[in-house]
Design an enzyme around this catalytic site. Structure first.
Site, PDB file in Angstrom:
ATOM      1  N   PRO A  10     124.624  54.312 121.718  1.00 30.34           N
ATOM      2  CA  PRO A  10     123.693  55.391 122.003  1.00 30.34           C
ATOM      3  C   PRO A  10     122.969  55.941 120.780  1.00 30.34           C
ATOM      4  CG  PRO A  10     125.965  56.144 122.178  1.00 30.34           C
ATOM      5  CD  PRO A  10     126.007  54.650 122.061  1.00 30.34           C
ATOM      6  N   ASN A  11     121.708  56.240 120.999  1.00 31.25           N
ATOM      7  CA  ASN A  11     120.808  56.886 120.032  1.00 31.25           C
ATOM      8  C   ASN A  11     120.340  55.975 118.903  1.00 31.25           C
ATOM      9  OD1 ASN A  11     120.968  59.477 121.353  1.00 31.25           O
ATOM     10  ND2 ASN A  11     123.062  59.584 120.598  1.00 31.25           N
ATOM     11  N   ARG A  18     115.310  59.339 113.664  1.00 38.80           N
ATOM     12  CA  ARG A  18     116.507  60.148 113.902  1.00 38.80           C
ATOM     13  C   ARG A  18     117.162  60.521 112.570  1.00 38.80           C
ATOM     14  NH1 ARG A  18     122.296  57.610 115.804  1.00 38.80           N
ATOM     15  NH2 ARG A  18     123.339  59.596 116.066  1.00 38.80           N
ATOM     16  N   TYR A  23     120.292  58.534 108.230  1.00 36.95           N
ATOM     17  CA  TYR A  23     120.202  57.144 108.679  1.00 36.95           C
ATOM     18  C   TYR A  23     119.053  56.354 108.055  1.00 36.95           C
ATOM     19  CZ  TYR A  23     123.541  58.833 112.114  1.00 36.95           C
ATOM     20  OH  TYR A  23     124.650  59.384 112.718  1.00 36.95           O
ATOM     21  N   ASN A  74     127.923  48.453 116.445  1.00 37.60           N
ATOM     22  CA  ASN A  74     127.748  49.843 116.034  1.00 37.60           C
ATOM     23  C   ASN A  74     127.743  50.641 117.330  1.00 37.60           C
ATOM     24  OD1 ASN A  74     127.117  52.359 115.127  1.00 37.60           O
ATOM     25  ND2 ASN A  74     125.309  51.746 113.940  1.00 37.60           N
ATOM     26  N   ALA A  77     128.277  57.123 118.741  1.00 37.45           N
ATOM     27  CA  ALA A  77     129.267  58.168 119.035  1.00 37.45           C
ATOM     28  C   ALA A  77     130.393  57.668 119.949  1.00 37.45           C
ATOM     29  CB  ALA A  77     128.576  59.376 119.658  1.00 37.45           C
ATOM     30  N   HIS A  80     133.975  57.118 118.669  1.00 37.14           N
ATOM     31  CA  HIS A  80     134.945  58.198 118.507  1.00 37.14           C
ATOM     32  C   HIS A  80     135.539  58.679 119.824  1.00 37.14           C
ATOM     33  CE1 HIS A  80     132.891  58.066 114.688  1.00 37.14           C
ATOM     34  NE2 HIS A  80     131.764  58.500 115.214  1.00 37.14           N
ATOM     35  N   ASP A  87     139.251  49.064 125.288  1.00 37.71           N
ATOM     36  CA  ASP A  87     139.899  48.135 126.208  1.00 37.71           C
ATOM     37  C   ASP A  87     139.054  46.877 126.413  1.00 37.71           C
ATOM     38  OD1 ASP A  87     141.967  49.922 126.474  1.00 37.71           O
ATOM     39  OD2 ASP A  87     141.435  50.592 128.497  1.00 37.71           O
ATOM     40  N   GLU A  98     133.588  46.335 113.555  1.00 42.00           N
ATOM     41  CA  GLU A  98     132.962  47.643 113.785  1.00 42.00           C
ATOM     42  C   GLU A  98     132.125  48.003 112.572  1.00 42.00           C
ATOM     43  OE1 GLU A  98     135.789  50.865 114.452  1.00 42.00           O
ATOM     44  OE2 GLU A  98     134.382  52.291 113.586  1.00 42.00           O
ATOM     45  N   HIS A 100     129.024  50.837 110.829  1.00 40.19           N
ATOM     46  CA  HIS A 100     128.225  52.068 110.883  1.00 40.19           C
ATOM     47  C   HIS A 100     127.257  52.073 109.719  1.00 40.19           C
ATOM     48  CE1 HIS A 100     130.894  53.632 113.923  1.00 40.19           C
ATOM     49  NE2 HIS A 100     131.881  53.172 113.184  1.00 40.19           N
ATOM     50  N   LEU A 101     126.096  52.644 109.948  1.00 42.07           N
ATOM     51  CA  LEU A 101     125.116  52.809 108.873  1.00 42.07           C
ATOM     52  C   LEU A 101     125.631  53.802 107.842  1.00 42.07           C
ATOM     53  CD1 LEU A 101     122.307  53.154 111.455  1.00 42.07           C
ATOM     54  CD2 LEU A 101     122.130  51.491 109.607  1.00 42.07           C
ATOM     55  N   SER A 102     126.112  54.947 108.339  1.00 44.87           N
ATOM     56  CA  SER A 102     126.564  56.022 107.447  1.00 44.87           C
ATOM     57  C   SER A 102     128.045  55.849 107.121  1.00 44.87           C
ATOM     58  CB  SER A 102     126.335  57.385 108.111  1.00 44.87           C
ATOM     59  OG  SER A 102     127.125  57.495 109.284  1.00 44.87           O
ATOM     60  N   ARG A 107     131.695  62.359 106.495  1.00 46.53           N
ATOM     61  CA  ARG A 107     130.987  63.271 107.401  1.00 46.53           C
ATOM     62  C   ARG A 107     131.979  64.165 108.166  1.00 46.53           C
ATOM     63  NH1 ARG A 107     126.725  59.986 110.719  1.00 46.53           N
ATOM     64  NH2 ARG A 107     126.017  62.124 111.154  1.00 46.53           N
ATOM     65  N   ARG A 111     134.221  62.379 113.220  1.00 43.09           N
ATOM     66  CA  ARG A 111     133.755  60.999 113.019  1.00 43.09           C
ATOM     67  C   ARG A 111     134.782  60.150 112.257  1.00 43.09           C
ATOM     68  NH1 ARG A 111     128.275  61.423 114.497  1.00 43.09           N
ATOM     69  NH2 ARG A 111     127.486  63.479 114.012  1.00 43.09           N
TER      70      ARG A 111
HETATM   71  C1  DQA Z   1     126.935  55.892 113.457  1.00 45.51           C
HETATM   72  C2  DQA Z   1     127.946  57.000 113.112  1.00 45.51           C
HETATM   73  C3  DQA Z   1     128.381  57.718 114.377  1.00 45.51           C
HETATM   74  O1  DQA Z   1     129.319  58.744 114.055  1.00 45.51           O
HETATM   75  C4  DQA Z   1     127.191  58.356 115.060  1.00 45.51           C
HETATM   76  O2  DQA Z   1     127.585  58.967 116.260  1.00 45.51           O
HETATM   77  C5  DQA Z   1     126.086  57.390 115.282  1.00 45.51           C
HETATM   78  C6  DQA Z   1     125.743  56.460 114.212  1.00 45.51           C
HETATM   79  C7  DQA Z   1     126.400  55.194 112.176  1.00 45.51           C
HETATM   80  O3  DQA Z   1     125.853  54.100 112.300  1.00 45.51           O
HETATM   81  O4  DQA Z   1     126.485  55.748 111.082  1.00 45.51           O
HETATM   82  O5  DQA Z   1     125.416  57.414 116.315  1.00 45.51           O
HETATM   83  O6  DQA Z   1     127.575  54.919 114.240  1.00 45.51           O
END
Ligand code: DQA
Length: 155
Positions: A10-11, A18, A23, A74, A77, A80, A87, A98, A100-102, A107, A111
């Site tokens: 998502p997002n 964003r 990011y 990725n 959210a 978490h 599963d 797994e 993540h960008l950040s 943070r 997270r």
């Molecule tokens: C994220 C980190 C997550 O905590 C956050 O909810 C995101 C982006 C990242 O790529 O840094 O949507 O996955």
């Protein structure tokens, strides 16, 4: 040829506009291009997808497992919160990295916990779009290594 599903939660469709201070300005389309270029050098096929819906991600994880593909995810959210994704990853048997960008550990506290990390091969975070490329290389190497292990000894 190995296949890697690069899945985005998502997002992440909003990347580029964003929270650019977190990011960056790179869009998801830019990242897809970088991933495809890297995949070509590795000799890996890529299926690149994004959804804001948890169930779509669950279906795609199953699809990757059924194809014998690896996964770079990725999960945004859902990382978490989602027992369903956890599963799906463990049930699919697909080797999963797994990403993540950040740097999620630098943070907010919520997270710091990932429900999918324990069923993933490993986690890469904090390198911006490079996290995707490192994740792709990592899963590619894991699959090559597992492929070698599965073959009978040549000696
Ligand atoms: C994220 C980190 C997550 O905590 C956050 O909810 C995101 C982006 C990242 O790529 O840094 O949507 O996955």
């Amino acid at each position: 040829m190995t296949t890697v599903f690069v899945l985005n939660g998502p997002n992440l469709n909003l990347l580029g506009r964003r929270e650019p201070q977190i990011y960056g300005s790179t869009t998801l389309a830019d990242i897809e291009k970088l991933v495809r270029e890297k995949a070509e050098t590795l000799g890996t096929a890529v299926t690149f997808r994004q959804s804001n819906h948890e169930g779509h991600l669950v279906d795609w994880i199953h699809e990757a497992g059924a194809q014998g593909a690896g996964i770079v995810i990725n999960a945004g959210a859902y990382t978490h919160t989602s027992i369903a994704l956890r599963d799906a990853i463990s049930g699919s048997g697909a080797p999963t990295v797994e990403i993540h960008l950040s740097n999620v550990h630098a943070r907010e506290g919520f997270r710091h916990r990932s429900l999918i990390a324990p069923v993933s091969v490993g986690v890469i975070c904090g390198f911006g779009s490079m996290s995707y490329l490192l994740g792709l290389e990592a899963v590619h190497r894991v699959m090559a290594e597992r492929g070698r292990q599965a073959k009978p000894s040549q000696h």
